[in-house]
Design an enzyme around this catalytic site. Structure first.
Site, PDB file in Angstrom:
ATOM      1  N   CYS A  78       0.801  -1.230   0.000  1.00  0.00           N
ATOM      2  CA  CYS A  78       0.000   0.000   0.000  1.00  0.00           C
ATOM      3  C   CYS A  78       0.826   1.270   0.000  1.00  0.00           C
ATOM      4  CB  CYS A  78      -1.022  -0.003   1.129  1.00  0.00           C
ATOM      5  SG  CYS A  78      -2.298   1.258   0.918  1.00  0.00           S
ATOM      6  N   CYS A 151      -2.744   0.316   5.146  1.00  0.00           N
ATOM      7  CA  CYS A 151      -4.165   0.634   4.937  1.00  0.00           C
ATOM      8  C   CYS A 151      -5.040  -0.443   5.560  1.00  0.00           C
ATOM      9  CB  CYS A 151      -4.477   0.771   3.445  1.00  0.00           C
ATOM     10  SG  CYS A 151      -3.788   2.265   2.703  1.00  0.00           S
ATOM     11  N   CYS A 227      -5.446   7.070   6.241  1.00  0.00           N
ATOM     12  CA  CYS A 227      -6.475   8.094   6.452  1.00  0.00           C
ATOM     13  C   CYS A 227      -6.557   8.466   7.930  1.00  0.00           C
ATOM     14  CB  CYS A 227      -7.818   7.583   5.947  1.00  0.00           C
ATOM     15  SG  CYS A 227      -7.782   7.146   4.196  1.00  0.00           S
ATOM     16  N   GLU A 484     -17.538  -0.571  -0.219  1.00  0.00           N
ATOM     17  CA  GLU A 484     -17.919   0.379   0.821  1.00  0.00           C
ATOM     18  C   GLU A 484     -18.835   1.467   0.274  1.00  0.00           C
ATOM     19  OE1 GLU A 484     -13.938   0.185   3.661  1.00  0.00           O
ATOM     20  OE2 GLU A 484     -14.211   1.875   2.297  1.00  0.00           O
ATOM     21  N   SER A 510     -17.207   2.410   4.896  1.00  0.00           N
ATOM     22  CA  SER A 510     -15.868   2.837   5.260  1.00  0.00           C
ATOM     23  C   SER A 510     -15.868   3.261   6.721  1.00  0.00           C
ATOM     24  CB  SER A 510     -15.462   4.021   4.381  1.00  0.00           C
ATOM     25  OG  SER A 510     -14.377   4.718   4.934  1.00  0.00           O
TER      26      SER A 510
END
Length: 595
Positions: A78, A151, A227, A484, A510
């Site tokens: 990732c 991730c 994130c 998602e 998500s």
């Protein structure tokens, strides 16, 4: 596996567990520990000369003596900075007298793929990553594994591989991203970008609205890292630390920090200790460890994806975790963290007040988690936490990121396990209480995500009208891949419809989704579940206190619709997604592919 065992009385909910003793003086080990327990199969016998010839050509093997060393895989996937972190880890392994072999796996960036058909590959990638890491280690007789995910699907994937292999190994989290900012928006993240389009529509598509939208997406992601809120990546990193599979603080150190580099530099000594004592993932990831992880997820307001992933990780170590376990823990655990998506702060803010270890220490002191659980340090979780607070102190007075237990954001967990005639096999809801604890509305059905987006763009939803959006044929088989619904929920919230529109799906959400969200509906529409039988205008009720989800039609009407329903053809007929459809279990069983 033979081992010395002692009984430990756990402070957590009356559990009594058995724990192995780990001591270099134990009769289980010789004075000189076996470091090449697996690699010796190919490095020692004369009849494996071809294996040795190949290994002589690899970095780190310079003499015959090197074949006595442990060979450790360093796998990453990732995020852009993970290769560099892996190189630091590999150097640390070499400095500790072992050989490191670096490899990569696939990774799907949900931030890029969300809202498109590319998202069909996301959940499927979790099991593909597990297969790849298992194959890299199993196919080369590696003695140990260091996995570096960045991730949300990476983390459960690599932990599933460690569980299946059951060889010494640990996880290093790639770390969270820095928050972004721009004029008028002091703190941005990826969900700010997702919600910017809904706000743009709400604000009338004016030039000013476009400027605001563009500035948001241009400044939301200032660098590498997962994130930034308590979305799925940070949820699973925190859960992995509670499971005992990371070094203390791993889930909290940001991607671009000296602390993350220092963590990577310390890995060589940590994996050496695991190899010397032969401490294995299944010694660490016990039922008590999963109880700790579930509790932390509830405390932090973590992603509903944790339900899927923890069930799957438990399966990899031969444990059965069920929806009922999550329901029980949720009822007994308050929601304390004022973190995005529903709250104010991001992971970097939690780091500033001492990170996840201080939260875990607070929970241990109040008997919410069991400090006796073994970790990859070779010490108990409690010992690790006591060392952390001795060095850094407890949660500081006056901070408002983690509420005190006596003043929670919600007295029970935000993850609710719902059942009823619409989801007889269970559904998973994310309800923080911000939008209320119950919802009743008229159904509007959509068989694709794109149809719903078009409906929002056309302005067909109005404030004050209670609607349950039903997004179906998006489950593990029907999607395929259980994509998602972050784009739909972001449109709802961005358009200011969070109190008027609930979202129900056999797909998933998500960690960045917030609002009234119900996913993981089982059976899914593709299998003829009741969600496939919902018609526009039906009344649907959700009660997050009684944990019920009800389609307000008679049993006779339900049966009439069932008889009239015909299964649509699968959307794929070959390739990796077709293999996934043919092997995947339902969401209530974790969507595993090796059952």
């Amino acid at each position: 596996m033979d081992s010395d065992r002692v009984a430990l009385k756990a402070p957590y909910r009356g559990i009594t567990k058995l724990a192995r003793t780990y001591s270099s003086s134990s009769t289980r080990w010789n004075d000189k520990p076996i470091m090449n327990r697996y690699s010796k199969v190919v490095t020692q016998p004369k009849d494996q000369g071809a294996s040795q010839a190949m290994l002589y050509a690899t970095e780190g093997v310079n003499s015959d003596a090197d074949f006595q060393k442990a060979m450790v895989g360093v796998g990453s996937s990732c995020n852009s900075h993970l290769l560099g972190l892996g190189q630091v880890v590999k150097a640390s392994i070499y400095e500790s007298g072992m050989i490191g072999y670096q490899f990569g796996t696939v990774g799907v960036s949900d931030g890029i793929s969300n809202g498109t058909a590319a998202m069909n590959y996301s959940l499927q990638s979790r099991d593909l990553i597990a297969d790849q890491v298992e194959t890299a280690a199993g196919g080369h007789w590696l003695d140990g594994m260091v996995v570096i995910p960045g991730c949300d699907k990476n983390m459960p994937g690599v932990l599933m591989a460690l569980g299946r292999l059951n060889r010494p190994g640990l996880m290093v989290y790639g770390g969270t991203i820095r928050p972004g900012s721009c004029d008028g928006q002091p703190q941005l993240d990826i969900v700010s970008a997702f919600q910017s389009y809904g706000k743009y529509l709400q604000d009338g598509k004016t030039p000013e609205a476009e400027t605001y939208r563009y500035n948001t997406i241009r400044h939301a992601c200032p660098g590498p890292g997962a994130c930034g809120g308590m979305y799925t990546a940070n949820t699973m990193a925190s859960a992995a630390e509670a499971l005992g599979m990371t070094l203390p603080g791993s889930s909290s150190f940001p991607a671009e920090s000296q602390e993350k580099i220092d963590e990577c530099k310390s890995v060589g000594a940590a994996i050496q200790n695991l190899l010397e004592k032969n401490i294995l993932p299944r010694d660490i990831m016990t039922k008590v460890a999963f109880e700790n992880a579930m509790t932390l997820v509830m405390i932090l307001g973590g992603s509903t994806n944790a339900v899927l992933h923890l069930i799957a990780i438990a399966h990899s170590v031969g444990l059965k975790l069920t929806l009922d376990d999550f329901a029980r823990v949720s009822e007994a655990t308050p929601f304390l963290a004022d973190l995005k998506p529903s709250g104010k702060y991001v992971m970097a803010d939690l780091t500033k007040i001492g990170g996840v270890p201080k939260v875990l220490y607070y929970l241990m002191q109040n008997k919410y988690i069991d400090g006796n659980a073994l970790t990859i340090t070779g010490k108990s979780l409690g010992e690790n936490l006591e060392r952390w607070v001795h060095r850094y102190g407890e949660l500081p007075a006056g901070q408002d990121i983690i509420r005190p237990l006596e003043n929670p954001l919600k007295s029970t967990g935000h993850i609710r396990i719902l059942r009823g005639n619409l989801a007889p096999g269970g559904a998973v809801a994310k309800i923080t209480g911000k939008e209320g604890l119950s919802f009743t509305g008229k159904a509007r059905t959509f068989d694709t995500e794109e149809e719903f987006v078009t409906a929002v763009e056309s302005g067909s939803f109005t404030k004050g009208e209670k609607v349950v959006v039903v997004l179906r044929y998006l489950g593990p088989k029907g999607g395929p891949g259980m994509r998602e619904m972050l784009k739909p929920t972001s449109l709802i919230m961005g358009a200011g419809l969070g109190h008027d529109v609930a979202c129900l799906t056999d797909g998933r959400f998500s960690g960045g989704s917030h609002g009234f969200c119900i996913g993981h509906v089982v059976p899914e529409a593709q299998d003829g579940g009741p969600i496939a039988l919902v018609e526009d205008g039906d009344t649907i009720s959700v009660d997050a206190v009684s944990n019920a989800i009800t389609l307000d039609i008679t049993a006779e009407e339900m049966e009439r619709r069932r008889k009239a329903w015909k299964a649509p053809p699968l959307k794929v007929s070959q390739g990796t997604l077709f293999k996934y459809v043919k092997t995947v279990t339902d969401a209530s069983q974790g969507c595993v592919t090796d059952s």
